[in-house]
Design an enzyme around this catalytic site. Sequence first.
Site, PDB file in Angstrom:
ATOM      1  N   ASP A  26      -4.507   2.324  13.550  1.00 25.38           N
ATOM      2  CA  ASP A  26      -4.708   1.958  12.149  1.00 25.38           C
ATOM      3  C   ASP A  26      -4.224   3.055  11.199  1.00 25.38           C
ATOM      4  O   ASP A  26      -4.873   4.088  11.041  1.00 25.38           O
ATOM      5  CB  ASP A  26      -6.209   1.694  11.926  1.00 25.38           C
ATOM      6  CG  ASP A  26      -6.497   1.135  10.548  1.00 25.38           C
ATOM      7  OD1 ASP A  26      -5.557   0.671   9.870  1.00 25.38           O
ATOM      8  OD2 ASP A  26      -7.679   1.156  10.146  1.00 25.38           O
ATOM      9  N   ASP A  33      -0.071  -0.497   6.235  1.00 26.65           N
ATOM     10  CA  ASP A  33      -1.274  -0.581   7.068  1.00 26.65           C
ATOM     11  C   ASP A  33      -1.032  -1.389   8.346  1.00 26.65           C
ATOM     12  O   ASP A  33      -0.981  -2.614   8.306  1.00 26.65           O
ATOM     13  CB  ASP A  33      -2.406  -1.207   6.243  1.00 26.65           C
ATOM     14  CG  ASP A  33      -3.719  -1.243   6.994  1.00 26.65           C
ATOM     15  OD1 ASP A  33      -3.827  -0.575   8.057  1.00 26.65           O
ATOM     16  OD2 ASP A  33      -4.641  -1.931   6.548  1.00 26.65           O
TER      17      ASP A  33
END
Length: 401
Positions: free
Chosen positions: A80, A264
């Site tokens: 992430d 992201d």
Amino acid sequence: MAILSYLVALLALLCFTAAAQRVVVADIWKPANSQIASPSNITLSRKALSVPLTQTSDKTLYRINVSAGTPPQQQSLQLDTGSRRLWVPATGTSICASSLADCANLGSFDSSESSTLDTSGETDTIAYSDGSSVTGQVFSDTFRIGGQAISNQVGLLGKQGTAVYEGVLGIGFPASAPTINHNLAAQGIISSNRYSIYLNSLASTTGTIIFGGIDLSKFVAPLLRVPVIGTDQPIIALTRVATLKGLLPTIQTSADYSQPIILDTGTSLTVLPTALVDSINTAMGAQYYPGATNGVTIVPCSAVTQSLSINFHFGGILTGPTINVPVSQLVLQGLGSLNGVEMCQFGLFGSDAANGNFPTTLGDTFLRSAYVLFDLDGGKVGLAQAVVGSADSLVRKIAEV
Ligand SMILES: *[C@@H]1O[C@H](CO)[C@@H](O)[C@H](O)[C@H]1NC(C)=O
Ligand SMILES: *[C@@H]1O[C@H](CO)[C@@H](O)[C@H](O)[C@H]1NC(C)=O
């Protein structure tokens, strides 16, 4: 452009032979045939489509295999770039028992079995922007990634969670946080806190992350860097969006457009303001799902064969990077038929204050078309068009570029 890339690669080979390459290469992966989730818990009426969209975010995002503790315990964690903390599910706690985290397949951490564990017992919670959260104990231990050991890596031993489906390896900004990439550099395993990510195409189940390095064979040079806005997330300025029919572009944004947007890997779709998604949809033959409470976009599955794409420009229009995302990378899963036409989910999500208010995000449906360098030490992000499906490898230390 391909020739230029080849020349740059050749030059790199010639210039770079002797010194040891302090880079750490690790595969990232997603399950085959995974469903694509939207960034919210969508409930759709079954009236218009024969198959409802389901929220299966546990099966959509990219994972990286690491180990925790001594002796090493294998863990598959979500990779992430949009967060900065590391957490692993604790063996035998409610986070595994409640079938939230898939501990059976993705691993969990039994801290009592590790001889290198250090824990203060301090309780903490990590909360994510989509409302999910995990609570547990702060600890530090040895982690292994891509064959290298990182000692005293701080993490959270997750015991209770809300809407979290797997442990997370947060590798986002800032450099000062003790992320795994920060520690790789601080412990001298890589030469600087920089890494590059290649997700590869929608059809592929594996990509690569290289800590301290880039792979010259996996993008079309040049890799252009743009400044990061702020200091706590990889946010850059999106300065133009154009849709293309063949080679013919239609600019969808105003001349002075500048939209902060986060890169992201932990978001499966690309989230843009609703008004912009409206006009892109019109150009791409997509539409909002009838009756959806938020910006779920659908497109006839046959769009995959059309010569349509979207150009995303960053930084200066003439000097900054442009990433072309072909429609084939935006047509996701079959949903069923609407008025006799097979419909697929489209990889954009329209959001604004009246519609979920999700952060504007370049998620996986964008990132698969890009090769992205996260230059945390330099406060920049480098972007180049990815060469998808590349089986070649020409890895170099980032500092050499
Ligand atoms: C990661 O670990 C999982 C679970 O052990 C395994 O099935 C998978 O093949 C591994 N993937 C990679 C890329 O190492
Ligand atoms: C998601 O689900 C929760 C619990 O059912 C609900 O409270 C929340 O409003 C939902 N969020 C959205 C964006 O629909």
